[in-house]
Structures are given as structure tokens and as C-alpha cells.
Scaffold this motif. Sequence first.
Motif, PDB file in Angstrom:
ATOM      1  N   ASP A 312      71.448 108.046  66.302  1.00  0.00           N
ATOM      2  CA  ASP A 312      71.104 108.852  67.634  1.00  0.00           C
ATOM      3  C   ASP A 312      69.736 108.482  68.209  1.00  0.00           C
ATOM      4  OD1 ASP A 312      73.969 110.276  67.754  1.00  0.00           O
ATOM      5  OD2 ASP A 312      72.899 110.817  65.838  1.00  0.00           O
ATOM      6  N   ASN A 317      66.997 104.662  81.227  1.00  0.00           N
ATOM      7  CA  ASN A 317      67.268 103.264  81.586  1.00  0.00           C
ATOM      8  C   ASN A 317      66.771 103.232  82.943  1.00  0.00           C
ATOM      9  OD1 ASN A 317      67.823 100.571  82.352  1.00  0.00           O
ATOM     10  ND2 ASN A 317      69.588 100.444  80.887  1.00  0.00           N
ATOM     11  N   PRO A 324      74.022  95.901  79.577  1.00  0.00           N
ATOM     12  CA  PRO A 324      73.628  97.170  78.668  1.00  0.00           C
ATOM     13  C   PRO A 324      72.478  96.523  77.616  1.00  0.00           C
ATOM     14  CG  PRO A 324      75.783  97.420  78.887  1.00  0.00           C
ATOM     15  CD  PRO A 324      75.532  95.732  79.342  1.00  0.00           C
ATOM     16  N   LEU A 341      75.399  98.911  69.199  1.00  0.00           N
ATOM     17  CA  LEU A 341      75.518 100.215  70.128  1.00  0.00           C
ATOM     18  C   LEU A 341      74.906  99.710  71.615  1.00  0.00           C
ATOM     19  CD1 LEU A 341      75.882 103.191  70.469  1.00  0.00           C
ATOM     20  CD2 LEU A 341      73.463 103.759  69.592  1.00  0.00           C
ATOM     21  N   GLU A 342      75.732  99.602  72.535  1.00  0.00           N
ATOM     22  CA  GLU A 342      75.426  99.424  73.705  1.00  0.00           C
ATOM     23  C   GLU A 342      74.833 100.759  74.179  1.00  0.00           C
ATOM     24  OE1 GLU A 342      78.576  98.057  76.173  1.00  0.00           O
ATOM     25  OE2 GLU A 342      78.393  96.091  75.315  1.00  0.00           O
ATOM     26  N   LEU A 343      73.597 100.496  75.070  1.00  0.00           N
ATOM     27  CA  LEU A 343      72.784 101.932  75.378  1.00  0.00           C
ATOM     28  C   LEU A 343      73.277 102.124  76.758  1.00  0.00           C
ATOM     29  CD1 LEU A 343      69.235 101.106  74.101  1.00  0.00           C
ATOM     30  CD2 LEU A 343      71.036 102.338  73.002  1.00  0.00           C
ATOM     31  N   PRO A 344      72.917 103.143  77.317  1.00  0.00           N
ATOM     32  CA  PRO A 344      73.565 103.811  78.772  1.00  0.00           C
ATOM     33  C   PRO A 344      73.095 102.570  79.795  1.00  0.00           C
ATOM     34  CG  PRO A 344      72.973 105.623  77.503  1.00  0.00           C
ATOM     35  CD  PRO A 344      72.491 104.630  76.652  1.00  0.00           C
ATOM     36  N   GLN A 353      69.257 110.152  78.691  1.00  0.00           N
ATOM     37  CA  GLN A 353      70.611 110.383  78.246  1.00  0.00           C
ATOM     38  C   GLN A 353      70.674 110.139  76.689  1.00  0.00           C
ATOM     39  OE1 GLN A 353      73.678 108.319  80.687  1.00  0.00           O
ATOM     40  NE2 GLN A 353      71.753 107.409  81.819  1.00  0.00           N
ATOM     41  N   ARG A 354      71.712 110.724  76.023  1.00  0.00           N
ATOM     42  CA  ARG A 354      71.816 110.724  74.468  1.00  0.00           C
ATOM     43  C   ARG A 354      72.921 109.325  74.483  1.00  0.00           C
ATOM     44  NH1 ARG A 354      68.214 112.269  71.398  1.00  0.00           N
ATOM     45  NH2 ARG A 354      69.644 112.390  69.807  1.00  0.00           N
ATOM     46  N   SER A 355      72.620 108.953  73.208  1.00  0.00           N
ATOM     47  CA  SER A 355      73.519 107.598  72.679  1.00  0.00           C
ATOM     48  C   SER A 355      73.770 107.672  71.426  1.00  0.00           C
ATOM     49  CB  SER A 355      73.099 106.251  73.359  1.00  0.00           C
ATOM     50  OG  SER A 355      73.810 105.401  73.049  1.00  0.00           O
ATOM     51  N   GLY A 356      74.627 107.116  70.766  1.00  0.00           N
ATOM     52  CA  GLY A 356      74.609 107.296  69.259  1.00  0.00           C
ATOM     53  C   GLY A 356      75.914 106.369  68.828  1.00  0.00           C
ATOM     54  N   GLY A 357      75.907 106.236  67.485  1.00  0.00           N
ATOM     55  CA  GLY A 357      77.031 105.263  66.875  1.00  0.00           C
ATOM     56  C   GLY A 357      77.029 105.295  65.322  1.00  0.00           C
TER      57      GLY A 357
END
Length: 405
Positions: A312, A317, A324, A341-344, A353-357
Motif C-alpha cells: 500500500d 500524481n 499510469p 500495480l498501476e498507480l493513480p 490518493q491511496r493505492s495498493g495491491g
Amino acid sequence: MKLVRIAVAVTIVAVGAWAAIALSRVDADIGAPAGPDRLVRTLDGGAGAAIDARSRTETARDILRQRPVDGRAFRLLAQAELARSEPDATRADGFLAIAIRRAPRDRPARAAAIDRAFARGDVAAGMEHLDALLRVAPGVRAEMLQRLALLLEHDGIRAALLARLGQQPNWHGSLVAALKSPQVPAAPAAHLLESLAQQRPLEAGEVDALITLLTRLGRHAEARAAWLQSLPAEARGNRADSGLFDGGFEHPAISGGYGWRIAPQPGVSVAYDDVEPFEGAHALALAFAGRAVANLGIEQVLALPPGRYRLDLAVENATEAARPFVIEVGCQGGGPALLALELPAAGRTPAWQRSGGGFVVPEGACAGQVLRLRYPGRSLAEQLVAGTLRLDAMHLTPERNARLQ
């Protein structure tokens, strides 16, 4: 043990051919050879016949008549004795002992003493003379220590060398460089450094060598633990057992090893930014200059055991990127990515923004991994990037309740 002695003796004896004589007083080179200094130098240069066919014994006696305290004369007597068809080893060793006491910086005497000590199996004495020679003859260190490192599988050699390293001699840096050579057996070399770490904290070069050796042995988790242990306590923090180091980008002074590896790339400036990070005091900021970007140069080596994990992070961006950005985790040996993992994507009103995988580290040949930031622009038009990308609050956590399929 006899075979060990022979192998060691054969390996060490060549140092006598490398060691040049450092003379404190040298007389003139005009006319026939005369005086102790020139007599010794002529013999050591291999031109002994030029002195009216004198033997080493006769030359040694001539030197002692002119300078009774010259230890090099006793070294010549020892060499003459050892050159006989049936040498008296005890007599030769006695001459060498006198030579070492009277001329402790005489390199050929030290070389001969090393040869004699190892040949009779006295590893401790051999290492003492080797230490003395390496201190005064830096020119022989690299090759001498390379040869010695090849013998580290023998317990006696390793123990004697460890005792010397505990005193931090001025040649220990050359030994560390030799240990990293691909020709040196990794297991005994790593054992030597691990034993040294139990005596005193390893220096930066020694830690780097240990990491190199453990990685070569496939002991990635131990390599990472050794690297973490070398850091200041405040840098290790409360997440020293985490799979990711400094996911909050709070330690800009620490890089390499199992920390962030940031390699400057054309068209990209990277900095630890303290302007409104997502959490903590810093974020990682990448500023793009509108040029074509092929590589971002941001990565970290991991040492995750098999299992399921989740990554996470927070992303801001503010670029004009056509595609991405991607956070990728893959095995060090290559193969398909474990995580891509493609970021926002870039937005007109950028904000955190949060991103995770999640991803799986499989059993088998994936003991070491690499996490890297990548931009997958395909055409030249897509590779042209301007603006700023910021990353922060990156956490890598195991999913302990999940099972591998």
C-alpha cells in the motif's frame, strides 16, 4: 593436515618473489658493488654471481664484518642453509629468528619466515609474519590476500586470520576487497565475517562484503538482517522486521544495500520533499522535465520469504504522463512480475490518493526480489513526461491468514 600444510606453503611461498626491498640507506651505484646495502640488493636482484662468485654465506659474513648488527646477513645465512641439498631446518629457522629481530622490516626475511612457518604447520606464526609483511609492503597485499582467501575453508587459517582482523590492521580493507572476488569460496568467507561481527561491529565495507557473500549463497534474509543491524538504531525504527525499509522516506542519508537505490536519470530529478507529505516529514518527489523517460532509477532490494503480501502507498500524481506509473515487484532472477500495480493517473486537481495491491512470493527460486518504480511509455510521444510525481506512506505487509495456492 599434511596436505593442508603443503597447499598453504605452496600458496604463500610466492610472496618472496613479489616483495621488493625497502632500504633505509643505499650507497652510490658508481663502481664495483661494495657496502652491505648494495651487496644485499645485488643478491636479492638475482645477480649474485656479479660479486666475484661469492656464495650467500660468504656475502653474509662480509656484511657482518662491516655491520655486525645487520639482520639481513642472517636472512642470507638462512637462505643459504635452506638452499643446501640436505638443509638443517632448525639452523635456518634460528638464523631467520635473528634476522626478524634485527631487521623487522626486511621483506624477504618476512617472506621466508612465512614460508617456513606454514611449511611446518605453524599457522599462528605464519600469520604473524604475514601481518608484518602486509603492513610494510602494500604493493603485495592484493594478490597475497587473494591467495590467502582461497584457503579460508581451512579452520586454522580462518581462526588465525580472525585473530589478526580483530586488531584492525591497516591491510584489512584489501582483504575485504579480496573476499568479494568471485573466485573466493563464499561460505568460508561469509563465516569469517560473521565471526568477526561477534567480536566488534563491522565497518561499512565489511558489511557490504558480507551482504555480497550471503546473497551469493542465496541467504537473502540473513543478508538483509546484517544490513539492518549495521544501521543506527533510530533508522531501524520499530519496523526493522518489515519487508520494506523506509517506506515513508524519512531517512534520505541511507541508501544502497537493502535501502532505496536512487540512480539519477536524464530528464528526472529525485528529492526527499518536505512540502506537505502524506504522513511523516518527507515524501519522495520525482520532477520530470518534459524529456523522454526510459528508466526512473528508483528501486529497493527485498528478501521476502514465500507467502502472500500486500503493498500500500500514497500517490500524488501532478504529471502530464500519458500512461499510469507502475510499482513492480519481481524475483531477482527474472521472470514475470509478481506485482505490477498501476498507480493513480494524473488528474486536473491532483491530491494524495491511496493505492495498493496483493501479490504472492512463490516457493523455490525467488528468495530475493526487487521493488521498482517504472513508467511503461511505449512510443516516444508517451515517454515525454512533465510535472511532479510524489510517493509516500509505502507499507509492505504479509497477509498472515492467507495460504499459498
